[in-house]
Write an enzyme that holds these catalytic residues in place. Structure first.
Site, short mmCIF file in Angstrom:
data_model
loop_
_atom_site.label_atom_id
_atom_site.label_comp_id
_atom_site.label_asym_id
_atom_site.label_seq_id
_atom_site.Cartn_x
_atom_site.Cartn_y
_atom_site.Cartn_z
N LYS A 134 0.85 -1.32 -0.12
CA LYS A 134 -0.06 0.06 -0.06
C LYS A 134 0.93 1.23 0.03
CE LYS A 134 0.94 1.07 4.71
NZ LYS A 134 1.57 2.42 4.85
N ASP A 140 -2.19 -1.57 10.69
CA ASP A 140 -2.51 -1.11 9.06
C ASP A 140 -2.93 -2.44 8.78
OD1 ASP A 140 -1.18 0.95 9.05
OD2 ASP A 140 0.56 0.32 8.33
#
Ligand code: C5P
Length: 256
Positions: A9, A133
């Protein structure tokens, strides 16, 4: 046997809003999954094994894949041994979420091997205990994340300029960057406004963790000098370099 793509990401913006009594920071960040990723293979086996294409990566209890396996066992009571192999392409200590993505993919893969007894929502909720995350990697690929990062709101795909990544050889540890952060150095821009602006094509790539990272890592300052529009992802040390033309980012592939 299951072969799964475990994407990296980037954070298109990351605002730090304050320090919490539990030691974490309250953040608001726009996350985007990208095409760079690892490959995870999961097979039922006679004993648990974890192997990795990168011999420098520890495959013991500290590996987030092992943590995800243990979490799955605790939550479900499903104990069949599994062999897991990780083909590692995402650099570590890079702000690209590689370990978190691997953990989410492991949870998803274990659930798939057992014929999906639990919902993705349940896996996502459990996954927050592995790292802030990890829940993002149960999103559809573009998401607004708040709290310590674990509260995920799915968004439609965005149109964004194409970009490339530069990762200096030195990595950065997330706790060290948060520790070096001075709240008075953070932006004062409203993250909801930043999000709204992104959705109408007005991109402001702001990362409050960039100033402490630049203080700790000289190569980042050199990259910034050479590429003034570059911005850091997560807690670094990867920098995102925009290359101008606007085209839609791919949605996360290979999971479903
Ligand atoms: O959640 P995770 O284990 O990835 O966080 C690693 C460390 O990063 C935390 O122990 C904390 O020091 C810091 N952190 C933080 N605020 C966040 C996320 C992480 O201070 N929102």
């Amino acid at each position: 046997m299951l072969q799964l793509f475990s994407p990296a990401k980037i954070n298109l913006f990351l605002r730090v809003l304050g320090k919490r009594p539990d030691g974490y920071h309250e953040i608001a960040s726009l996350f985007q999954a990208i095409d760079l990723g690892d490959q995870l293979t999961l097979t039922f086996s006679t004993k648990d094994t974890l192997t990795c294409s990168n011999p420098d990566l520890p495959c013991g209890d500290s590996n987030l894949i092992t943590k995800a396996l243990m979490l799955f066992r605790r939550q479900t009571g499903l104990n069949t041994p599994v062999a897991i192999h990780l083909e590692k392409n995402i650099p570590t200590q890079a702000g690209l979420g590689g370990g978190s993505s691997n953990a989410a993919t492991t949870l998803w893969g274990l659930n798939a091997l057992h014929d999906f007894p639990f919902s993705e929502q349940e896996l996502q909720t459990w996954s927050a205990s592995i790292g802030s995350d990890v829940p993002f990697f149960f999103s559809k690929g573009t998401a607004y994340c708040i709290g310590r990062g674990e509260k995920v709101r799915d968004l439609l795909p965005l149109s964004l300029p194409s970009f490339s990544l530069i990762k200096p050889s030195v990595g950065l540890a997330t706790p060290a960057i948060f520790q070096a952060l001075k709240l008075q150095e953070c932006s004062t821009l409203d993250p909801d406004q930043l999000l709204h602006d992104f959705m109408i094509g007005k991109h402001r790539f702001i990362n409050d963790l960039e100033i402490p990272a630049l203080r700790l890592c000289h190569s980042l300052a050199q990259i910034k000098e050479k590429h003034p529009t570059a911005f850091m992802t997560g807690s670094g040390s990867t920098m995102v370099i925009l290359s101008g033309d606007t085209k839609p980012l791919h949605r996360k592939q290979g999971w479903y």
